[in-house]
Design a protein around this motif. Sequence first.
Motif, PDB file in Angstrom:
ATOM      1  N   THR A 130       0.825  -1.202   0.000  1.00 55.24           N
ATOM      2  CA  THR A 130       0.000   0.000   0.000  1.00 55.24           C
ATOM      3  C   THR A 130       0.859   1.252   0.000  1.00 55.24           C
ATOM      4  OG1 THR A 130      -1.625  -1.248   1.270  1.00 55.24           O
ATOM      5  CG2 THR A 130      -1.956   1.118   1.101  1.00 55.24           C
ATOM      6  N   MET A 133       1.943   1.775  -3.531  1.00 58.04           N
ATOM      7  CA  MET A 133       0.878   2.336  -4.357  1.00 58.04           C
ATOM      8  C   MET A 133       0.745   3.836  -4.118  1.00 58.04           C
ATOM      9  SD  MET A 133      -2.077  -0.601  -4.064  1.00 58.04           S
ATOM     10  CE  MET A 133      -3.272   0.336  -5.017  1.00 58.04           C
ATOM     11  N   GLY A 136       3.262   5.756  -5.860  1.00 57.63           N
ATOM     12  CA  GLY A 136       3.180   5.701  -7.318  1.00 57.63           C
ATOM     13  C   GLY A 136       4.001   4.611  -7.952  1.00 57.63           C
ATOM     14  N   VAL A 137       4.428   3.629  -7.178  1.00 60.30           N
ATOM     15  CA  VAL A 137       5.204   2.512  -7.722  1.00 60.30           C
ATOM     16  C   VAL A 137       4.256   1.537  -8.414  1.00 60.30           C
ATOM     17  CG1 VAL A 137       6.710   0.578  -7.148  1.00 60.30           C
ATOM     18  CG2 VAL A 137       6.945   2.747  -5.931  1.00 60.30           C
ATOM     19  N   GLU A 138       4.561   1.171  -9.662  1.00 61.14           N
ATOM     20  CA  GLU A 138       3.704   0.270 -10.431  1.00 61.14           C
ATOM     21  C   GLU A 138       4.542  -0.842 -11.058  1.00 61.14           C
ATOM     22  OE1 GLU A 138       1.405   2.407 -13.275  1.00 61.14           O
ATOM     23  OE2 GLU A 138       0.527   3.758 -11.797  1.00 61.14           O
ATOM     24  N   PRO A 139       4.221  -2.106 -10.801  1.00 60.62           N
ATOM     25  CA  PRO A 139       3.245  -2.577  -9.820  1.00 60.62           C
ATOM     26  C   PRO A 139       3.808  -2.446  -8.409  1.00 60.62           C
ATOM     27  CG  PRO A 139       4.368  -4.442 -10.792  1.00 60.62           C
ATOM     28  CD  PRO A 139       4.878  -3.226 -11.516  1.00 60.62           C
ATOM     29  N   PRO A 140       2.952  -2.304  -7.416  1.00 60.70           N
ATOM     30  CA  PRO A 140       3.443  -2.120  -6.048  1.00 60.70           C
ATOM     31  C   PRO A 140       4.224  -3.322  -5.534  1.00 60.70           C
ATOM     32  CG  PRO A 140       1.061  -2.437  -6.076  1.00 60.70           C
ATOM     33  CD  PRO A 140       1.483  -2.238  -7.489  1.00 60.70           C
ATOM     34  N   PRO A 142       6.218  -6.317  -7.378  1.00 61.70           N
ATOM     35  CA  PRO A 142       6.576  -6.717  -8.746  1.00 61.70           C
ATOM     36  C   PRO A 142       6.471  -8.202  -9.026  1.00 61.70           C
ATOM     37  CG  PRO A 142       8.544  -6.139  -7.482  1.00 61.70           C
ATOM     38  CD  PRO A 142       7.362  -5.761  -6.635  1.00 61.70           C
ATOM     39  N   GLY A 159       3.026  -7.657 -13.054  1.00 64.55           N
ATOM     40  CA  GLY A 159       2.800  -6.405 -13.765  1.00 64.55           C
ATOM     41  C   GLY A 159       1.380  -6.204 -14.233  1.00 64.55           C
ATOM     42  N   GLU A 160       0.704  -7.267 -14.606  1.00 61.89           N
ATOM     43  CA  GLU A 160      -0.675  -7.167 -15.080  1.00 61.89           C
ATOM     44  C   GLU A 160      -1.685  -7.656 -14.047  1.00 61.89           C
ATOM     45  OE1 GLU A 160      -1.386  -5.700 -17.922  1.00 61.89           O
ATOM     46  OE2 GLU A 160       0.765  -5.397 -18.268  1.00 61.89           O
ATOM     47  N   TRP A 162      -1.871  -6.917 -10.272  1.00 59.87           N
ATOM     48  CA  TRP A 162      -1.377  -6.287  -9.060  1.00 59.87           C
ATOM     49  C   TRP A 162      -1.827  -7.004  -7.786  1.00 59.87           C
ATOM     50  CZ3 TRP A 162      -1.519  -0.231  -9.201  1.00 59.87           C
ATOM     51  CH2 TRP A 162      -0.728   0.223 -10.269  1.00 59.87           C
ATOM     52  N   ARG A 173      -8.461  -6.097  -1.806  1.00 60.36           N
ATOM     53  CA  ARG A 173      -8.292  -5.117  -2.888  1.00 60.36           C
ATOM     54  C   ARG A 173      -9.059  -3.827  -2.607  1.00 60.36           C
ATOM     55  NH1 ARG A 173      -7.954  -5.917  -9.168  1.00 60.36           N
ATOM     56  NH2 ARG A 173      -8.462  -3.822  -9.901  1.00 60.36           N
TER      57      ARG A 173
END
Length: 428
Positions: A130, A133, A136-140, A142, A159-160, A162, A173
């Motif tokens: 969290t 997120m 701004g880290v994507e994906p939170p 990895p 990556g696809e 999360w 979620r």
Amino acid sequence: MSVLSDSSYVVPPVPAASTGVAWLRASVARFSEGADHVRRRASAERVLGAVGPASLRRAGEPVAVLAEAMGLPRTVASDVAVVAACYQPHVPVTAEADAAVARLVAVCGGAWDEEAAARIGVLVQACAATRAMIAGVEPPVPVTRRVGPDGSVVEVDLGEQWFGAGRHACPGRAHALALVEGSRAFHRLHDELLVLPNAWDFASAAAFVRAGFTAVGTTSLGVAVAHGLPDAAGAARAETLALARLLVRLPVPVTVDVEAGFGGDVGELAAQLWELGVAGVNVEDGRDAGLADPAEQAAIVRAFKEAAPGLFVNARVDTHWLSVDQPSTLRRARTYVDAGADGVFVPGLDREAEIAALVSALPVPLNTLPSLPLDTLRELGVRRVSTGSLPFRAALAAAVRTADAVRSGHPTPTDLPTYSETTSLTTP
């Protein structure tokens, strides 16, 4: 078929244990399979089911917000962070983390059972992901790990996905997204012009909220002088923290004026404020009658963001306030933005052309004092207008005028809050 949905790929097994991080790993759904996983996942879902996501849309460190919603002290967030760093089976466990687990079990009732593990596990699972997120880290997260039918460990790219997939998909979620949304609520108030009143105690802040203001700040001058201390001298750290603890009870975001950081460990200060539920800070580059070195000030801004990525860090540039090195205003502002500042505050700025130029040049909201009419500032693109110490100084003047009227036998003001109205400010 995705590895995450293939039942022949299992989570890395962990050995049984009776204490510490090893016990936590062995008692949660995250590292279980079969009937143990079904039972333990149901426990975690019950924990989450008792927490409405709407209650999590609040400012503050996400684990602290979640813990409070679960009926636990916000202060468990620091222990949860220590445990989270050692949670994965491939990471060595420290004695500090084992001690933190013991303290968390005590807070959860003292029984080393699956119910306590479920509560602790929910907090630990929410910790790093969290925060990532919010930053701004994507994906939170990895990757995750699975053990294949041949016994080999497979790293699965998230990556696809999360929140994972299959039987081990994250059951929280909606809660995670609510925590992120709450962390960004104060930021979103800057989408339009935000008029921010600055309070010096709980009563003044509560009165601003009652008057309909959507957020409240503090004034370092008011806080310091109200306690008999000088402003901008780094002397009011304890008083500022004490006031912050009171103000986070209010139903609006709160941002705190921290002068130049009060010296010492600014990362620790940032973490304390974020854990309390503070939404933002205002940190200035003025030093006595001069200015801080921009690189040193940028390091302070960066430390605030690294320790508390959800805080709205408003970087104050004192070139106009102190009438010192005004040509460096934009350069300083950009340096602080590059260090992570979410907004720039230039008190004393009152020329339309200079305001417009800064608005155009900066990728973050510009904050000013009410140095020009509000409609003019809005048209120029200013996104935050702070009252600063104006209400505090006005209150002092009004108090003296009222006392003087009594002494002089003149009429006293009649348009004042009643005693009962004033005492009701302390009622949530």
